[in-house]
Design an enzyme around this catalytic site. Structure first.
Site, PDB file in Angstrom:
ATOM      1  CG  ASN A 210       7.845   1.854  10.078  1.00 51.20           C
ATOM      2  OD1 ASN A 210       7.033   0.916  10.295  1.00 51.20           O
ATOM      3  ND2 ASN A 210       8.887  -0.022   8.441  1.00 51.20           N
ATOM      4  CG  ASP A 279      11.115   1.539   0.357  1.00 50.53           C
ATOM      5  OD1 ASP A 279       9.937   0.719  -0.042  1.00 50.53           O
ATOM      6  OD2 ASP A 279      10.743   2.771   0.557  1.00 50.53           O
ATOM      7  CE  LYS A 289      26.345  -1.978  22.495  1.00 54.89           C
ATOM      8  NZ  LYS A 289      26.474  -1.385  23.705  1.00 54.89           N
ATOM      9  N   PRO A 306      13.953  -6.158  -1.413  1.00 58.03           N
ATOM     10  CG  PRO A 306      13.388  -8.966  -0.908  1.00 58.03           C
ATOM     11  CD  PRO A 306      14.576  -7.261  -0.753  1.00 58.03           C
ATOM     12  CG  ASP A 307       8.187  -3.407  -5.190  1.00 62.27           C
ATOM     13  OD1 ASP A 307       7.554  -3.964  -4.478  1.00 62.27           O
ATOM     14  OD2 ASP A 307       7.632  -2.759  -5.783  1.00 62.27           O
ATOM     15  CG  PHE A 324      -2.598  -0.322   3.308  1.00 58.34           C
ATOM     16  CD1 PHE A 324      -3.257  -2.174   2.224  1.00 58.34           C
ATOM     17  CD2 PHE A 324      -3.246  -0.179   4.625  1.00 58.34           C
ATOM     18  CE1 PHE A 324      -4.552  -1.966   3.047  1.00 58.34           C
ATOM     19  CE2 PHE A 324      -4.687  -0.544   4.537  1.00 58.34           C
ATOM     20  CZ  PHE A 324      -5.214  -1.231   4.176  1.00 58.34           C
ATOM     21  CE  LYS A 338       4.824   4.539  -2.484  1.00 59.52           C
ATOM     22  NZ  LYS A 338       4.654   4.628  -1.101  1.00 59.52           N
ATOM     23  CE  LYS A 342       4.833  -0.280  -4.397  1.00 60.35           C
ATOM     24  NZ  LYS A 342       5.813  -1.059  -3.715  1.00 60.35           N
TER      25      LYS A 342
HETATM   26  O1  PMT Z   1       0.479  -0.660  11.445  1.00 62.52           O
HETATM   27  P1  PMT Z   1      -0.130   0.140  12.104  1.00 62.52           P
HETATM   28  O2  PMT Z   1       0.704   1.090  12.927  1.00 62.52           O
HETATM   29  O3  PMT Z   1      -1.405  -0.064  12.352  1.00 62.52           O
HETATM   30  O4  PMT Z   1      -0.161   1.369  10.168  1.00 62.52           O
HETATM   31  C1  PMT Z   1      -0.941   0.750   9.406  1.00 62.52           C
HETATM   32  C2  PMT Z   1       0.162   1.479   8.055  1.00 62.52           C
HETATM   33  C3  PMT Z   1       0.192   2.929   8.200  1.00 62.52           C
HETATM   34  C4  PMT Z   1       2.019   1.188   8.357  1.00 62.52           C
HETATM   35  C5  PMT Z   1      -0.436   0.752   7.067  1.00 62.52           C
HETATM   36  O5  PMT Z   1      -1.484   1.286   6.814  1.00 62.52           O
HETATM   37  C6  PMT Z   1       0.720   1.344   5.727  1.00 62.52           C
HETATM   38  O6  PMT Z   1      -0.500   1.827   5.034  1.00 62.52           O
HETATM   39  N1  PMT Z   1       0.263   0.352   4.924  1.00 62.52           N
HETATM   40  C7  PMT Z   1       2.046   0.114   3.388  1.00 62.52           C
HETATM   41  C8  PMT Z   1       3.226   1.048   4.193  1.00 62.52           C
HETATM   42  C9  PMT Z   1       4.286   2.301   3.183  1.00 62.52           C
HETATM   43  O7  PMT Z   1       3.933   2.871   3.303  1.00 62.52           O
HETATM   44  O8  PMT Z   1       4.745   0.903   2.114  1.00 62.52           O
HETATM   45  P2  PMT Z   1       4.882   1.887   0.492  1.00 62.52           P
HETATM   46  O9  PMT Z   1       4.398   2.716   0.073  1.00 62.52           O
HETATM   47  O10 PMT Z   1       5.659   1.596   1.720  1.00 62.52           O
HETATM   48  O11 PMT Z   1       4.950   0.709  -0.411  1.00 62.52           O
HETATM   49  C10 PMT Z   1       3.585   0.378  -1.155  1.00 62.52           C
HETATM   50  C11 PMT Z   1       3.288  -1.056  -0.915  1.00 62.52           C
HETATM   51  O12 PMT Z   1       3.832  -1.751  -1.805  1.00 62.52           O
HETATM   52  C12 PMT Z   1       2.811  -1.492   0.492  1.00 62.52           C
HETATM   53  O13 PMT Z   1       0.990  -2.767  -0.016  1.00 62.52           O
HETATM   54  C13 PMT Z   1       4.075  -2.077   0.993  1.00 62.52           C
HETATM   55  O14 PMT Z   1       3.422  -3.291   1.734  1.00 62.52           O
HETATM   56  C14 PMT Z   1       4.633  -3.045  -0.381  1.00 62.52           C
HETATM   57  N2  PMT Z   1       5.855  -2.395  -0.505  1.00 62.52           N
HETATM   58  C15 PMT Z   1       7.114  -2.020  -0.218  1.00 62.52           C
HETATM   59  C16 PMT Z   1       8.654  -2.159  -0.136  1.00 62.52           C
HETATM   60  C17 PMT Z   1       8.887  -3.064  -0.183  1.00 62.52           C
HETATM   61  N3  PMT Z   1      10.616  -3.244  -0.396  1.00 62.52           N
HETATM   62  N4  PMT Z   1       8.204  -4.778  -0.609  1.00 62.52           N
HETATM   63  C18 PMT Z   1       6.851  -4.048  -0.444  1.00 62.52           C
HETATM   64  O15 PMT Z   1       5.497  -5.209  -0.522  1.00 62.52           O
END
Ligand code: PMT
Length: 402
Positions: A210, A279, A289, A306-307, A324, A338, A342
């Site tokens: 991403n 995810d 390739k 995994p989360d 975040f 969320k 979580k």
């Molecule tokens: O890196 P930049 O360009 O500065 O951009 C910053 C950002 C937008 C990426 C950042 O501010 C941000 O929002 N990060 C979280 C991205 C996100 O959408 O995460 P999520 O909604 O998929 O997950 C929520 C939370 O679970 C996050 O804390 C993520 O780290 C965590 N997560 C998610 C999926 C996963 N498999 N494991 C996790 O730990």
């Protein structure tokens, strides 16, 4: 919400060619939420004009002890009242010698002598002046007097020579100043922070990722370091330099990020998941390739990753957890869902299309007490406010426990 990290600083300029760097320094200080009052010596005005410094700082520039704008003629005392620091950049060999001997024959030297706040100086001079035993003695004495000396660096000099004596770059001075001024709200606290994207391979050369740049996560790491935390940063693939003082582990995939988090989590007080973790990953990525064929479709089978945050928050004795959430719509509602799902103490919500890759950000922090909005600002400025909020929640949680 007002910015509690806003600091007020006097920037003193003395007469050296590095005075041109003070323009960029002022701009970067303002960007970092520092209010700048410029004071220039007569010699500094020979290198850069007060008009330039006024335009960049947004404040009138002072050059004279007898400036009529200070009604009681006490500019040498008035100007430094309520300031968090005086920073002299550039500081010439002559000005450093004056400081050491307590000379006060112009506004800037008098302000330094009459100050109640800390003094930081960034020396800038020719390498022979720097190496001169008199300058070295003076700099050692300044340090013994409690003055913070920033640099100098080694490199090309305006006189054409190469050696020690270059003033630090604006960014380095701002970083050092910010760290110096930051309240040590997380002194000794162990913070584990994830940042950047993950890269999930499809084959030997392709993958799913991403647009996360890592800027937000690295800014949170810098802000935590400034606040005195011991920071371990687990970073996905980004092109940013490691924040000075952080222990960094670089990973590619979500599985590698998970393994790195597992290795460190037992020694963590606060976990902050800023990474945009994929995810899903490709089930059984190809070793070589994938060749183009005449088939109309190519199907990839994706399996869930995994989360990581969910796993950390679900441990028997979890650290204080912060997540975040980047959403493209219904920001507050989805982020709060969320947070509850979580089971984290704080969720920081931002709009994906405005936050990812950008230099600044606008966030809403969601916790048990409700929602707290932070204005759009450079990511480091936002990160400092987030860290200050985390420190408040963390310390009240600790107090409740004890
Ligand atoms: O890196 P930049 O360009 O500065 O951009 C910053 C950002 C937008 C990426 C950042 O501010 C941000 O929002 N990060 C979280 C991205 C996100 O959408 O995460 P999520 O909604 O998929 O997950 C929520 C939370 O679970 C996050 O804390 C993520 O780290 C965590 N997560 C998610 C999926 C996963 N498999 N494991 C996790 O730990």
């Amino acid at each position: 919400m007002p910015d509690p990290s806003r600091r007020k600083v006097i920037l003193g300029l003395t007469g050296g060619i590095a005075a041109y760097k003070a323009a960029e320094l002022t701009r970067q200080m303002a960007q970092n939420g520092i209010e700048v009052q410029v004071v220039m010596t007569a010699a500094a005005c020979g290198f850069i004009t007060p008009a330039t410094m006024q335009a960049l700082s947004g404040n009138p520039v002072y050059t004279d002890m007898w400036d009529a704008r200070v009604s009681d003629n006490m500019a040498h005392i008035e100007l430094s009242r309520g300031r968090d620091a005086i920073v002299v950049a550039p500081a010439t060999a002559d000005f450093i010698a004056k400081l050491v001997h307590g000379l006060a024959d112009d506004l800037l030297s008098t302000l330094c002598l009459a100050r109640e706040c800390p003094l930081l100086v960034a020396p800038a001079m020719n390498r022979q002046m720097w190496d001169n035993p008199a300058t070295q003695r003076n700099v050692s004495q300044l340090k013994r007097d409690g003055v913070v000396v920033l640099g100098p660096a080694s490199g090309d000099q305006a006189c054409g020579e190469i050696g020690m004596g270059r003033m630090l770059e604006a960014e380095e001075i701002v970083q050092a100043l910010s760290a110096f001024l930051a309240p040590k709200l997380l002194n000794g606290v162990r913070a584990l922070i994830t940042a950047g994207p993950t890269f999930e391979p499809i084959d030997a050369v392709r993958g799913i990722t991403n647009q996360s740049s890592g800027k937000m996560g690295y800014a949170v790491a810098c802000a935590a370091l400034e606040a005195g935390a011991r920071v371990t940063l687990i970073s996905g693939p980004v092109s940013l330099p490691a924040p000075a003082g952080a222990q960094i582990t670089r990973v590619e995939t979500a599985a590698q990020m998970f393994e790195a988090v597992k290795r460190h989590v037992a020694h963590t007080d606060i976990y902050i998941g800023v990474a945009a973790v994929a995810d899903y990953r490709v089930d059984k990525p190809r070793q070589h390739k994938i060749k183009k064929t005449d088939e109309a479709q190519l199907q990839l089978k994706l399996v869930p990753n995994p989360d990581i945050l969910g796993w950390v928050a679900g441990r028997p004795k979890p650290p204080f957890c912060v997540g975040f959430a980047a959403e493209s719509r219904n920001l507050d509602e989805y982020a709060d869902q969320k947070r509850r799902r979580k089971k984290v103490q704080l969720m920081v919500a931002n709009l994906a299309q405005e936050a990812i890759g950008a230099d600044d950000n606008e966030v809403t922090m969601l916790d048990d007490a409700g929602m707290h909005r932070l204005e759009r600002a450079p990511k480091l400025v936002v990160a400092r406010q987030i860290v200050a909020h985390i420190a408040r929640l963390y310390s009240s949680k600790k107090k409740r426990k004890s």
